[in-house]
Scaffold this motif. Structure first.
Motif: not given
Ligand code: FAD
Ligand code: 2HG
Ligand code: ZN
Length: 469
Positions: A98, A106, A108, A168, A180, A182, A208, A210
Motif C-alpha cells: 500500500r 516503514t 504498509t 488492520e 495502521l 506508523g 494489513a 505497517t
C-alpha cells in the motif's frame, strides 16, 4: 447434496471464482502433513471489505473460520478440522504494497504479501526488512504476524512483534479495526496490535500491517565453525558479541547429525569441513561500509576464538555464492527431516546459559527411554531457541513411532519447565500443543487469555481448537 446457503452468499460477496468447494486438498493439510481436515469451502477475498463481508456471513451462519496464509506453519494452526463446517479464508489475494515511506522507515503492506517479496521491496528503497525464515519464499506476512515468527535474525532485530508498528484487523464481528499507524511512540492506552500478534488467527483476521524498515547493510561476512560442545558454543556467542557488537546478526547451532542428514538428502549442499565434528555454528555479521573491513574484524574475532580454544576449525566464506550455499545448508534442515521420516518436533526456548546442560541431560534421557531414536538438535542459539526433533530408529515404522508423540513430549517439555523455558519459542501452539498448554501456563494466565477471547469473539468462531480449548 444441498449446498450450504453460505456458499451462494459468499459467491455474491467475492465472486464465484473465489469460492472453492472442490479440489481443496492443498488447503486441508498442513506443511508437515500431520493434520488433515475437510473444509466446507475455501474463500479467497480480494480486499479488506470482502474479508469483512465473508466474516459477517460466517457469523450469520455460525460457521467457524480458519485463516490461512502461506500454510507453512509448524503446529497445524491453519488446518481446518474434519467437520466439513469450517470455512478457510485465505489471504493470498490481499497482496498489495500500500505504501513505502523510506523517510519514516516503514512500509504498509497487505497480509497476503509473501515475505520474500517484502524483503525485496525494502531492498529496492535501500532498506532492510529483517525477518528471515527458511519458508520466506512462500509464507505470508499475515501468517508471520499471526505466529509472531522468529527466524535467524532475531538476535539483532527481534521477533516479528518487534517489527510491527501498525495493523488492520477484521474482527470476528466483521468490523474493521484500523490500527495502521506508523508511529514509534504512541501511548494512548492499551496497545491493541499486540493482542493480534502471535494470536494464531484466534482473535481476528489481519488484513494489513505497517512494518519497520532498517538500514540496509552494505557489508556481510559469513562463517561456519566447528565446536566441541554446546557449552563452548555459548562461550563463543559471548565472545563474538563482545567483539562484533550490534553488527552480530545470526548465530545458528547445528549438530553433526543434523548437518549429515541434510547433506545425505541434498548431496549438492556444501561440506564445510573435511573432517566431521560434533557441533557446528553458522554465523553472520553485517554492517555499513565495505566487506573487507568487516571481514577483517570478523576474521580477527574468530582467530582469537581459535586461540582461546572456543572453536576447533573455521571456514569464512570468500564470496556471496559460498555464503548463500552455507545458508542453504541451514535453510534445508526441515525439508531434509521431512524427507527422512516424520519427526516429533520441539520448538523450545531456554535461558541461553542453561542450553548446554539441557542438551546434555535431555539427550541422555531420550536415548535411554527411546533406544535407537535419532535426535536432530539445531536452532537459534543466540536466542536460546532450540529445535529438538526426535526421529524414529532407522528401519522402524513411521506410524508406530508417532504413537510415542506424547511420551516424547512429556520428557522434553517437563525438562523445559524444570529449566524455566517455554514449550513454544517461535512456532506457536496451534492444535499441536493445545492440550499441553494448560500444563505449562498458570490457570490465571489461561483465564485472562480466555477472557480476551470471549470479549473479541463471543461466538467462538475464530479458529476454534487452536491455542485455547
Ligand atoms: P500459515 O501457516 O498459513 O498460518 C499460521 C497461523 O497464522 C495460523 O494460525 C493461521 O490461522 C494464522 N494466520 C495466517 N494468516 C493470517 C492472517 N492474515 N490473519 C490472522 N491469522 C492468520 N517459523 C519461525 O518462526 N522461524 C523459522 O525459522 C521458521 N522456519 C521455517 C522453515 C520452513 C522450511 C518451514 C516450512 C516453516 C518455518 N517456520 C518458521 C514456520 C512458518 O513458516 C512460520 O510460522 C510462518 O510465519 C507462517 O506463515 P504462513 O503465512 O505460512 O502462515
Ligand atoms: C527452523 O529454524 C524452523 O529451521 C523449522 O523453525 C524448525 O523444522 C523445524 O523443526
Ligand atoms: Zn526455527
Amino acid at each position: 447434496m444441498i449446498e450450504h446457503p453460505f456458499i451462494a452468499q459468499a459467491r455474491e460477496a467475492v465472486g464465484a471464482a473465489h469460492v472453492l468447494t472442490q479440489d481443496l486438498a492443498a488447503y486441508a493439510v498442513d506443511w508437515k502433513e500431520k493434520y488433515h481436515g475437510r473444509p466446507l469451502a475455501v474463500v479467497r477475498p480480494g480486499n479488506t471489505a470482502e474479508v469483512s463481508a465473508v466474516v459477517q456471513l460466517c457469523a450469520q451462519h455460525r460457521l467457524s473460520i480458519v485463516p490461512q496464509g502461506g500454510n507453512t506453519g509448524m503446529c497445524g494452526a491453519a488446518t481446518p478440522d474434519d467437520s466439513g463446517q469450517q470455512v478457510v479464508i485465505t489471504l493470498s489475494r490481499l497482496n498489495k504494497i500500500r505504501a513505502v515511506d523510506p523517510a519514516n522507515n516503514t512500509m504498509t503492506v497487505e497480509a497476503g504479501c509473501v515475505l520474500q517479496t517484502l524483503q525485496e521491496t525494502a531492498e529496492s528503497v535501500n532498506r532492510l526488512y529483517p525477518l528471515s525464515v527458511g519458508s520466506e519464499g512462500s509464507c505470508q506476512i499475515g501468517g508471520n504476524i499471526a505466529t509472531n515468527a522468529g527466524g535467524v535474525q532475531v538476535l539483532r532485530y527481534g521477533n516479528t512483534r518487534d517489527l510491527v508498528l501498525g495493523l488492520e484487523v477484521v474482527l470476528p464481528s466483521g468490523e474493521v479495526l484500523d490500527l495502521l499507524r506508523g508511529l514509534r511512540k504512541d501511548n494512548t492506552g492499551y496497545d491493541l496490535k499486540h493482542l493480534f500478534i502471535g494470536s494464531e488467527g484466534t482473535l481476528g483476521l489481519i488484513t494489513a500491517a505497517t512494518l519497520k524498515l532498517m538500514p540496509l547493510p552494505s557489508a556481510h561476512a559469513v562463517g561456519m565453525v566447528a565446536v566441541k560442545s554446546p557449552a563452548l558454543a555459548v562461550e563463543l556467542l559471548q565472545h563474538m558479541r563482545d567483539r562484533m557488537g550490534e553488527r552480530f546478526s545470526a548465530f545458528e547451532l547445528m549438530s553433526h547429525a543434523m548437518v549429515a542428514l541434510t547433506r545425505r538428502v541434498f548431496p549438492a549442499l556444501p561440506q564445510p569441513f573435511a573432517q566431521a565434528h560434533d557441533w557446528y555454528v553458522l554465523m553472520e555479521v553485517a554492517d555499513g561500509g565495505a566487506d573487507a573491513a568487516l571481514t577483517a574484524d570478523f576474521q580477527s574475532a574468530l582467530e582469537q576464538a581459535l586461540e582461546r580454544e572456543l572453536v576447533i576449525d573455521v571456514v569464512i566464506t570468500q564470496s556471496q555464492a559460498q555464503a548463500r550455499a552455507l545458508w542453504e545448508l541451514r535453510d534445508n534442515v526441515s525439508e531434509a527431516q521431512q524427507h527422512d521420516a516424520p519427526n516429533i518436533k520441539h520448538d523450545i526456548s531456554l535461558p541461553v546459559s542453561q542450553v548446554p546442560r539441557f542438551i546434555d541431560e535431555v539427550s541422555a534421557e531420550l536415548a535411554s527411554k527411546f533406544p535407537g531414536s535419532r535426535l536432530f538438535c539445531f536452532g537459534h542459539l543466540g536466542d536460546g531457541n532450540l529445535h529438538f526433533n526426535l526421529s524414529r530408529p532407522e528401519g522402524t515404522d513411521n506410524a508406530l513411532w508417532l504413537k510415542k508423540n506424547d511420551a516424547v513430549n512429556d520428557v522434553v517439555h517437563a525438562a523445559v519447565a524444570r529449566f524455566n523455558g517455554s514449550i513454544s519459542a517461535e512456532h506457536g501452539i496451534g492444535q499441536q500443543k493445545v492440550d499441553e498448554l494448560p500444563r505449562y501456563k498458570s490457570a490465571l494466565e489461561l483465564e485472562v487469555m480466555r477472557a480476551i477471547k470471549r470479549a473479541l469473539d463471543p461466538l467462538q468462531l475464530m479458529n476454534p481448537g487452536k491455542v485455547l480449548r
